[in-house]
Design a protein around this motif. Sequence first.
Motif, PDB file in Angstrom:
ATOM      1  N   ALA A 199     -12.118 -11.079  -0.471  1.00 22.10           N
ATOM      2  CA  ALA A 199     -12.242 -10.575   0.902  1.00 22.10           C
ATOM      3  C   ALA A 199     -13.325  -9.506   0.983  1.00 22.10           C
ATOM      4  CB  ALA A 199     -10.916 -10.007   1.383  1.00 22.10           C
ATOM      5  N   GLY A 245      -8.191  -6.543  12.330  1.00 23.77           N
ATOM      6  CA  GLY A 245      -7.369  -7.167  13.347  1.00 23.77           C
ATOM      7  C   GLY A 245      -6.982  -6.184  14.429  1.00 23.77           C
ATOM      8  N   TYR A 270      -4.228  -3.960  16.706  1.00 21.18           N
ATOM      9  CA  TYR A 270      -3.035  -3.129  16.419  1.00 21.18           C
ATOM     10  C   TYR A 270      -2.564  -2.474  17.714  1.00 21.18           C
ATOM     11  CZ  TYR A 270      -7.139  -0.142  15.823  1.00 21.18           C
ATOM     12  OH  TYR A 270      -8.354   0.478  16.004  1.00 21.18           O
ATOM     13  N   LEU A 280     -14.132  -8.231   3.809  1.00 21.14           N
ATOM     14  CA  LEU A 280     -13.641  -7.302   4.823  1.00 21.14           C
ATOM     15  C   LEU A 280     -12.409  -7.895   5.480  1.00 21.14           C
ATOM     16  CD1 LEU A 280     -14.322  -8.186   8.094  1.00 21.14           C
ATOM     17  CD2 LEU A 280     -16.590  -8.124   7.116  1.00 21.14           C
ATOM     18  N   GLY A 281     -11.648  -7.015   6.116  1.00 21.95           N
ATOM     19  CA  GLY A 281     -10.471  -7.499   6.836  1.00 21.95           C
ATOM     20  C   GLY A 281     -10.228  -6.638   8.053  1.00 21.95           C
ATOM     21  N   GLU A 300      -4.235   0.557  -7.450  1.00 22.86           N
ATOM     22  CA  GLU A 300      -4.108  -0.869  -7.738  1.00 22.86           C
ATOM     23  C   GLU A 300      -4.562  -1.122  -9.159  1.00 22.86           C
ATOM     24  OE1 GLU A 300      -4.735  -3.772  -4.459  1.00 22.86           O
ATOM     25  OE2 GLU A 300      -6.281  -2.331  -3.874  1.00 22.86           O
ATOM     26  N   ARG A 327     -12.136  -4.559  -7.422  1.00 21.17           N
ATOM     27  CA  ARG A 327     -10.951  -3.790  -7.017  1.00 21.17           C
ATOM     28  C   ARG A 327     -10.907  -2.483  -7.791  1.00 21.17           C
ATOM     29  NH1 ARG A 327      -5.370  -6.860  -6.866  1.00 21.17           N
ATOM     30  NH2 ARG A 327      -5.186  -6.262  -9.031  1.00 21.17           N
ATOM     31  N   ILE A 374       0.834  -1.198   0.000  1.00 28.99           N
ATOM     32  CA  ILE A 374       0.000   0.000   0.000  1.00 28.99           C
ATOM     33  C   ILE A 374       0.872   1.252   0.000  1.00 28.99           C
ATOM     34  CG2 ILE A 374      -1.684   1.350   1.349  1.00 28.99           C
ATOM     35  CD1 ILE A 374      -2.880  -1.253   2.333  1.00 28.99           C
ATOM     36  N   ARG A 434      -2.155 -10.813   6.540  1.00 29.67           N
ATOM     37  CA  ARG A 434      -2.646  -9.494   6.145  1.00 29.67           C
ATOM     38  C   ARG A 434      -1.526  -8.545   5.715  1.00 29.67           C
ATOM     39  NH1 ARG A 434      -6.934  -7.819   5.519  1.00 29.67           N
ATOM     40  NH2 ARG A 434      -6.997  -6.050   6.915  1.00 29.67           N
ATOM     41  N   GLN A 476     -15.104   2.176   2.086  1.00 26.33           N
ATOM     42  CA  GLN A 476     -15.012   1.287   3.233  1.00 26.33           C
ATOM     43  C   GLN A 476     -16.015   1.692   4.296  1.00 26.33           C
ATOM     44  OE1 GLN A 476     -10.971   1.269   4.731  1.00 26.33           O
ATOM     45  NE2 GLN A 476     -10.391  -0.476   3.461  1.00 26.33           N
ATOM     46  N   THR A 516      -7.738   3.491   9.292  1.00 29.05           N
ATOM     47  CA  THR A 516      -7.355   3.192  10.677  1.00 29.05           C
ATOM     48  C   THR A 516      -6.306   4.185  11.185  1.00 29.05           C
ATOM     49  OG1 THR A 516      -7.776   0.877  10.197  1.00 29.05           O
ATOM     50  CG2 THR A 516      -6.571   1.343  12.224  1.00 29.05           C
ATOM     51  N   GLY A 555     -10.001  -3.441  15.061  1.00 30.16           N
ATOM     52  CA  GLY A 555     -11.016  -2.905  14.161  1.00 30.16           C
ATOM     53  C   GLY A 555     -11.049  -3.668  12.860  1.00 30.16           C
ATOM     54  N   ALA A 608     -12.320  -3.118   8.371  1.00 29.65           N
ATOM     55  CA  ALA A 608     -12.951  -2.321   7.316  1.00 29.65           C
ATOM     56  C   ALA A 608     -13.554  -3.274   6.298  1.00 29.65           C
ATOM     57  CB  ALA A 608     -11.935  -1.401   6.650  1.00 29.65           C
ATOM     58  N   MET A 609     -14.819  -2.977   5.931  1.00 31.90           N
ATOM     59  CA  MET A 609     -15.489  -3.777   4.908  1.00 31.90           C
ATOM     60  C   MET A 609     -15.363  -3.035   3.595  1.00 31.90           C
ATOM     61  SD  MET A 609     -18.948  -4.840   6.842  1.00 31.90           S
ATOM     62  CE  MET A 609     -19.569  -3.369   7.621  1.00 31.90           C
ATOM     63  N   LEU A 638      -0.912  -5.224   6.132  1.00 33.53           N
ATOM     64  CA  LEU A 638      -0.557  -3.967   6.782  1.00 33.53           C
ATOM     65  C   LEU A 638       0.318  -4.291   7.984  1.00 33.53           C
ATOM     66  CD1 LEU A 638      -3.830  -3.897   5.841  1.00 33.53           C
ATOM     67  CD2 LEU A 638      -3.478  -1.506   6.369  1.00 33.53           C
ATOM     68  N   ARG A 672     -17.688  -4.355  -2.476  1.00 35.08           N
ATOM     69  CA  ARG A 672     -17.789  -5.822  -2.535  1.00 35.08           C
ATOM     70  C   ARG A 672     -19.054  -6.328  -1.853  1.00 35.08           C
ATOM     71  NH1 ARG A 672     -11.417  -7.518  -1.688  1.00 35.08           N
ATOM     72  NH2 ARG A 672     -10.637  -6.010  -3.205  1.00 35.08           N
TER      73      ARG A 672
HETATM   74  P1  HAM Z   1      -7.643  -3.912   4.054  1.00 39.60           P
HETATM   75  O1  HAM Z   1      -7.637  -5.403   4.106  1.00 39.60           O
HETATM   76  O2  HAM Z   1      -6.542  -3.257   3.322  1.00 39.60           O
HETATM   77  O3  HAM Z   1      -7.705  -3.422   5.547  1.00 39.60           O
HETATM   78  O4  HAM Z   1      -9.008  -3.435   3.431  1.00 39.60           O
HETATM   79  C1  HAM Z   1     -10.239  -3.850   3.985  1.00 39.60           C
HETATM   80  C2  HAM Z   1     -11.235  -4.189   2.905  1.00 39.60           C
HETATM   81  O5  HAM Z   1     -11.380  -3.095   1.996  1.00 39.60           O
HETATM   82  C3  HAM Z   1     -10.838  -5.364   2.016  1.00 39.60           C
HETATM   83  O6  HAM Z   1     -11.159  -6.600   2.618  1.00 39.60           O
HETATM   84  C4  HAM Z   1     -11.683  -5.099   0.785  1.00 39.60           C
HETATM   85  O7  HAM Z   1     -12.999  -5.566   0.983  1.00 39.60           O
HETATM   86  C5  HAM Z   1     -11.710  -3.581   0.717  1.00 39.60           C
HETATM   87  N1  HAM Z   1     -10.730  -3.114  -0.275  1.00 39.60           N
HETATM   88  C6  HAM Z   1      -9.405  -2.946  -0.123  1.00 39.60           C
HETATM   89  N2  HAM Z   1      -8.839  -2.488  -1.271  1.00 39.60           N
HETATM   90  C7  HAM Z   1      -9.847  -2.367  -2.168  1.00 39.60           C
HETATM   91  C8  HAM Z   1      -9.927  -1.936  -3.545  1.00 39.60           C
HETATM   92  N3  HAM Z   1      -8.864  -1.526  -4.199  1.00 39.60           N
HETATM   93  N4  HAM Z   1     -11.137  -1.949  -4.149  1.00 39.60           N
HETATM   94  C9  HAM Z   1     -12.248  -2.359  -3.473  1.00 39.60           C
HETATM   95  N5  HAM Z   1     -12.231  -2.755  -2.194  1.00 39.60           N
HETATM   96  C10 HAM Z   1     -11.057  -2.769  -1.538  1.00 39.60           C
HETATM   97  C11 HAM Z   1      -7.745  -2.098   5.921  1.00 39.60           C
HETATM   98  O8  HAM Z   1      -7.957  -1.186   5.168  1.00 39.60           O
HETATM   99  C12 HAM Z   1      -7.634  -1.903   7.418  1.00 39.60           C
HETATM  100  N6  HAM Z   1      -7.667  -0.446   7.688  1.00 39.60           N
HETATM  101  C13 HAM Z   1      -8.745  -2.607   8.149  1.00 39.60           C
HETATM  102  C14 HAM Z   1      -8.657  -2.441   9.628  1.00 39.60           C
HETATM  103  C15 HAM Z   1      -9.358  -1.590  10.390  1.00 39.60           C
HETATM  104  N7  HAM Z   1      -7.828  -3.086  10.429  1.00 39.60           N
HETATM  105  C16 HAM Z   1      -8.010  -2.681  11.667  1.00 39.60           C
HETATM  106  N8  HAM Z   1      -8.922  -1.742  11.658  1.00 39.60           N
END
Ligand code: HAM
Length: 421
Positions: free
Chosen positions: A291, A296, A298, A293-294, A121, A127, A61, A269, A133, A90, A314, A316-317, A271, A321
């Motif tokens: 995915a 965990g 921190y 959502l993801g 990306e 994607r 990222i 994961r 999110q 986050t 936390g 993010a969905m 990050l 998707r």
């Molecule tokens: P992440 O896995 O990078 O985590 O993104 C979370 C979700 O955002 C992914 O599972 C996916 O559904 C969606 N996502 C990510 N990139 C894209 C994309 N290019 N296009 C469409 N959907 C996408 C985080 O962002 C962390 N901040 C989550 C988190 C919160 N961890 C702890 N707190």
Amino acid sequence: MSTLKAVRGTRDLLPPETELWNRVERTAREVFSRYNFGEIRTPIFEDTSLFARGVGEETDIVSKEMYTWEDRARAQSEKAQSLTLRPENTAGVVRAYIEHKLGEAGLLQKLYYIGPQFRRERPQKGRYRQFWQIGAEVIGPTSAGSESPLRDAEVLEMLASFLDELGISGWRLEINSVGSALDRPRYVAALREALAPVKHLMCEDNQRRAETNPLRVLDSKDPNDQELINNLPKIADYLDEDSKAHFAAVLAALDACGVPYHVNPRLVRGLDYYTRTTFEFTHGGLGAQNALLGGGRYDGLSENIGGPKAPGIGFAMGEDRLILTLQAQAEQQATLADYYIAPLAAELNPAALELARELRRKGLRIEVGDGSFRLKKSFEVANKLAKKIILLGEDEASTGVLTVKDFATAEQTKVARAELA
Ligand code: HAM
């Protein structure tokens, strides 16, 4: 003049589809408020160093996907500032937690957000470069219980409830523990050692990852490398006693509230801020980007960006998707029969046909199985063809009270024959 179009990887959301987006957001707000979350809105761009220090310099990222620019200095004396469109939320939430001293009251902060994120990306189904999110973070001083495994389980149970309430069926929770900030470097060292003699047998991508970020090798979907990857050391063997106990307590709490999960030792994961619990909810209907959502834990993120100790967890969905999944489900629903009648013995075949005739006359779409099928097969076939299954045994045929299972809600009920339509 050539016509202008939305930039690659971005798109317009139009009615009636936006109705669905609104429903998803409304459901999220309703469900989250039951768990006492409040909404936070952080800026869409932040100082670049927030993401470099928060998400991690070495991650995909930060190293290649961010939209970053030098903001023009307003005065000669001022230095240009490097700014970045947020690739995730986050880091911004934790920055706000520190900036507004939200931990000083000694309570947990439970914050949710809904908004666009930006990553450069390669666009494909599910994607995008601007995507939405819906996320939430639970963060606070240790004295407020922020480190407790109960927090992890509560967040996961909330997600399961949200997806069920939204009507997304067939999700799968994958969970792992990546241990403490001290466990991880020990594991990465072990991975490097194990990869050294075999990496030349792997695909080019994995050879590169083995050098730059060995954890990413575990994510690889390359079919030829799977066996080699399965033989690599598992992070579970590198967790300290506290992390092991924490993970066991999270799983026990999930068992207690009946949330099904699969432990996936390869889930690390992408990050850098994660410690201990990591998880993803996946959905088979999404294809390669599966995915939903993801998230965990921190526990060291706040300190990494200059704040007090403030463990957190936390998720993010990917709203895009969620929408894709709901649309695919609705399309599938439209082609399904209303009921699949499963006679439980060959003698009941005529009764099944008679019931089918009765229901079809009432305008319902009906499939009929066969009494020679085993129950398991009846359920498998019915699940593909119909919204609900009717089990027709001796008792049901004689009493006229039928057992009906709804595949969308997994609910099984007794229904009088006359009330089926
Ligand atoms: P992440 O896995 O990078 O985590 O993104 C979370 C979700 O955002 C992914 O599972 C996916 O559904 C969606 N996502 C990510 N990139 C894209 C994309 N290019 N296009 C469409 N959907 C996408 C985080 O962002 C962390 N901040 C989550 C988190 C919160 N961890 C702890 N707190």
